[in-house]
Design a protein around this motif. Structure first.
Motif, PDB file in Angstrom:
ATOM      1  N   SER A  56       3.167   4.608   5.212  1.00 36.47           N
ATOM      2  CA  SER A  56       2.515   3.836   4.152  1.00 36.47           C
ATOM      3  C   SER A  56       3.509   2.962   3.398  1.00 36.47           C
ATOM      4  O   SER A  56       3.206   1.830   3.032  1.00 36.47           O
ATOM      5  CB  SER A  56       1.805   4.787   3.188  1.00 36.47           C
ATOM      6  OG  SER A  56       1.102   4.064   2.199  1.00 36.47           O
ATOM      7  N   SER A  59       4.235  -0.118   5.472  1.00 39.46           N
ATOM      8  CA  SER A  59       3.124  -1.063   5.390  1.00 39.46           C
ATOM      9  C   SER A  59       3.119  -1.805   4.062  1.00 39.46           C
ATOM     10  O   SER A  59       2.868  -3.015   4.017  1.00 39.46           O
ATOM     11  CB  SER A  59       1.794  -0.327   5.579  1.00 39.46           C
ATOM     12  OG  SER A  59       1.730   0.297   6.847  1.00 39.46           O
ATOM     13  N   LYS A  63       4.095  -6.208   3.119  1.00 37.16           N
ATOM     14  CA  LYS A  63       3.088  -7.040   2.457  1.00 37.16           C
ATOM     15  C   LYS A  63       3.613  -7.723   1.194  1.00 37.16           C
ATOM     16  O   LYS A  63       2.884  -8.496   0.562  1.00 37.16           O
ATOM     17  CB  LYS A  63       1.873  -6.178   2.083  1.00 37.16           C
ATOM     18  CG  LYS A  63       1.095  -5.641   3.272  1.00 37.16           C
ATOM     19  CD  LYS A  63      -0.024  -4.735   2.804  1.00 37.16           C
ATOM     20  CE  LYS A  63      -0.731  -4.075   3.966  1.00 37.16           C
ATOM     21  NZ  LYS A  63      -1.775  -3.119   3.516  1.00 37.16           N
ATOM     22  N   THR A 122      -5.257   2.122  -1.356  1.00 44.20           N
ATOM     23  CA  THR A 122      -5.360   0.894  -0.574  1.00 44.20           C
ATOM     24  C   THR A 122      -6.349  -0.104  -1.179  1.00 44.20           C
ATOM     25  O   THR A 122      -6.204  -1.307  -0.985  1.00 44.20           O
ATOM     26  CB  THR A 122      -5.790   1.217   0.862  1.00 44.20           C
ATOM     27  OG1 THR A 122      -6.973   2.034   0.832  1.00 44.20           O
ATOM     28  CG2 THR A 122      -4.693   1.979   1.596  1.00 44.20           C
ATOM     29  N   LEU A 291       2.446  -4.157  11.756  1.00 46.43           N
ATOM     30  CA  LEU A 291       1.648  -3.784  10.589  1.00 46.43           C
ATOM     31  C   LEU A 291       0.295  -3.219  10.984  1.00 46.43           C
ATOM     32  O   LEU A 291      -0.161  -2.223  10.419  1.00 46.43           O
ATOM     33  CB  LEU A 291       1.467  -4.995   9.667  1.00 46.43           C
ATOM     34  CG  LEU A 291       0.644  -4.747   8.395  1.00 46.43           C
ATOM     35  CD1 LEU A 291       1.292  -3.655   7.554  1.00 46.43           C
ATOM     36  CD2 LEU A 291       0.497  -6.022   7.588  1.00 46.43           C
ATOM     37  N   LYS A 294       0.619   0.326  12.140  1.00 44.87           N
ATOM     38  CA  LYS A 294       0.944   1.224  11.030  1.00 44.87           C
ATOM     39  C   LYS A 294      -0.294   1.485  10.169  1.00 44.87           C
ATOM     40  O   LYS A 294      -0.497   2.602   9.683  1.00 44.87           O
ATOM     41  CB  LYS A 294       2.054   0.619  10.163  1.00 44.87           C
ATOM     42  CG  LYS A 294       3.352   0.346  10.884  1.00 44.87           C
ATOM     43  CD  LYS A 294       3.970   1.605  11.431  1.00 44.87           C
ATOM     44  CE  LYS A 294       5.288   1.302  12.094  1.00 44.87           C
ATOM     45  NZ  LYS A 294       5.177   0.350  13.214  1.00 44.87           N
ATOM     46  N   GLU A 295      -1.117   0.470   9.963  1.00 44.90           N
ATOM     47  CA  GLU A 295      -2.309   0.664   9.139  1.00 44.90           C
ATOM     48  C   GLU A 295      -3.300   1.602   9.822  1.00 44.90           C
ATOM     49  O   GLU A 295      -3.988   2.373   9.160  1.00 44.90           O
ATOM     50  CB  GLU A 295      -2.953  -0.686   8.838  1.00 44.90           C
ATOM     51  CG  GLU A 295      -2.147  -1.534   7.854  1.00 44.90           C
ATOM     52  CD  GLU A 295      -2.835  -2.834   7.506  1.00 44.90           C
ATOM     53  OE1 GLU A 295      -3.617  -3.330   8.349  1.00 44.90           O
ATOM     54  OE2 GLU A 295      -2.591  -3.361   6.407  1.00 44.90           O
ATOM     55  N   GLU A 298      -2.015   5.012   9.330  1.00 44.09           N
ATOM     56  CA  GLU A 298      -2.213   5.382   7.935  1.00 44.09           C
ATOM     57  C   GLU A 298      -3.637   5.853   7.691  1.00 44.09           C
ATOM     58  O   GLU A 298      -3.874   6.842   6.989  1.00 44.09           O
ATOM     59  CB  GLU A 298      -1.887   4.173   7.051  1.00 44.09           C
ATOM     60  CG  GLU A 298      -1.780   4.475   5.577  1.00 44.09           C
ATOM     61  CD  GLU A 298      -1.369   3.246   4.783  1.00 44.09           C
ATOM     62  OE1 GLU A 298      -1.330   3.336   3.549  1.00 44.09           O
ATOM     63  OE2 GLU A 298      -1.108   2.193   5.390  1.00 44.09           O
TER      64      GLU A 298
END
Length: 421
Positions: A56, A59, A63, A122, A291, A294-295, A298
């Protein structure tokens, strides 16, 4: 969840609430099909939460808007340092005077519940690369940093309990746990992020190599975190700043070659007049390529851990001590610490108010608690802190999850009205 995602987006609640409801349903509170014992399985839960937080943080780091601006980062830095320390102190005092905990346990509890969470928040954090919304940036950046800045207070609490060496007058704690571990973590992260960005760019541009961005992102997390552990630096901070440096460097390299200097994502740049060739796609980058993967990790991790939280709760878990701690944290400690930390800044009052409310607690708190248990926290005290922390996290999921969509919608509508002449 996969089949009904479009319907759930229209509901005034977050998916985390649904995961929690399912966990409570199958847990000992209702059906008793699942019972997860966080004390018995603290080693497993420590590893699970550690991995989820690291993913997390990566990520969140990629951003962050480009280019880096100290003026813009001032607000989240103050939140992750000044407001963090104030919040820990207020919770420690409440735990000592109202809950009857020893001072060391109060400081440890404050460090456990004070940091905001990058996993469960999120809905109030940056949504994509190049997201320039000030509120989402502030909350995302704060969550990225304070999961590392809370660690010195965890060590202080453990030191006061005799579980960690803090030295005479706390000198070792100040020099090692605060200064060395924090600064070295930031340096390791920045150096590693810049190095990978330049290496990846060189291999793609000069040698025309295809890279596996997902594995490079995971590899960066592993290398940075491993190096941090070897030199006793805070690995959470290192991973976050590695992701920030990776993205910042890749955008600078792109803008210095075929693209004009801009703070938006490469995908946005490639579709505007700044791109000399409208048909030219933005060059691939490790940060953007990794990304999405990874999301997804997550999201899957969020489902698993929140189900486990629901599977730990009994009817008698809901004590007035735990509920009063959560109310004090949400209504008093968090808002006051934000107001004090941002005093003297030019942060709009509406953003201060929203930031003061949306201090979501979650997976990071569970990790710190499991870390303390694995380092010798006495069982009676561990059981007490488990009960307090689980109720705080559970109520945060519910209270913040119910309020996030209506409050954020109202905030954005108000912002649009203000910006419209």
């Amino acid at each position: 969840m996969g089949l009904t995602s479009s319907i759930l987006k229209r509901l005034p609640i977050t998916p985390a609430i649904i995961y929690l409801a399912v966990g409570i349903l199958v847990g000992p509170t209702v059906l008793g099909v699942l019972h997860f014992n966080p004390l018995k399985d603290s080693a497993l839960l420590e590893v699970l939460t550690e991995v989820v937080v690291l993913i997390s943080l990566f990520s969140a780091g990629v951003k962050m808007p480009v280019p880096f601006s100290l003026v813009r980062w001032r607000t989240p830095i103050l939140l992750a340092t000044v407001s963090m320390a104030i919040s820990v102190g207020m919770v420690a005092a409440f735990a000592y005077y109202a809950l009857g905990l020893p001072l060391g346990a109060g400081v440890l509890l404050g460090a456990i519940v004070a940091p905001t969470d990058p996993v469960l928040a999120t809905d109030v954090q940056s949504r994509h690369l190049g997201d320039r919304d000030q509120l989402r940036f502030t909350l995302t950046c704060e969550a990225g940093m304070n999961d590392g800045s809370a660690f010195p207070f965890v060590m202080l609490g453990m030191g006061l309990l005799g579980l960690h060496e803090i030295g005479d007058y706390g000198l070792q704690w100040i020099l090692v746990d605060m200064l060395w571990a924090t600064l070295s973590g930031v340096v390791i992260g920045v150096v590693a992020g810049v190095a990978l960005a330049r290496l990846g760019w060189r291999l793609r541009e000069l040698h025309k190599h295809d890279l596996m961005d997902d594995f490079l992102g995971l590899g960066l997390i592993g290398v940075v975190y491993g190096l941090s552990l070897l030199v006793h630096a805070w690995g959470f901070l290192a991973v976050f700043f590695a992701a920030v440096a990776l993205r910042q460097t890749e955008l600078k390299l792109a803008n210095n070659t075929k693209y004009s200097r801009d703070s938006r994502s490469l995908q946005e740049i490639s579709r505007t007049e700044l791109n000399p060739n409208p048909d030219l796609e933005a060059p691939p980058t490790v940060s953007a390529g990794s990304l999405v993967f990874k999301e997804q990790l997550e999201r899957l991790s969020e489902v698993m851990l929140i189900l486990l939280i629901g599977g730990t709760l009994f009817h008698n878990s809901w004590s007035w001590r735990a509920i009063s701690l959560a109310l004090f944290l949400f209504v008093v400690a968090r808002p006051l610490s934000v107001l004090i930390g941002l005093a003297g800044t030019r942060t709009p009052w509406r953003i201060r108010g929203m930031t003061g409310w949306f201090g979501v607690r979650g997976i990071g708190s569970l990790y710190y608690l499991m870390y303390a248990i694995q380092h010798g926290l006495p069982e009676p005290l561990a059981l007490d802190l488990i009960q307090l922390t689980l109720i705080v996290v559970t109520l945060s999921i519910v209270v913040h999850g119910i309020s996030v969509k209506p409050l954020m919608s109202r905030f954005w509508r108000r912002n649009k009205q203000i910006s419209t002449p």
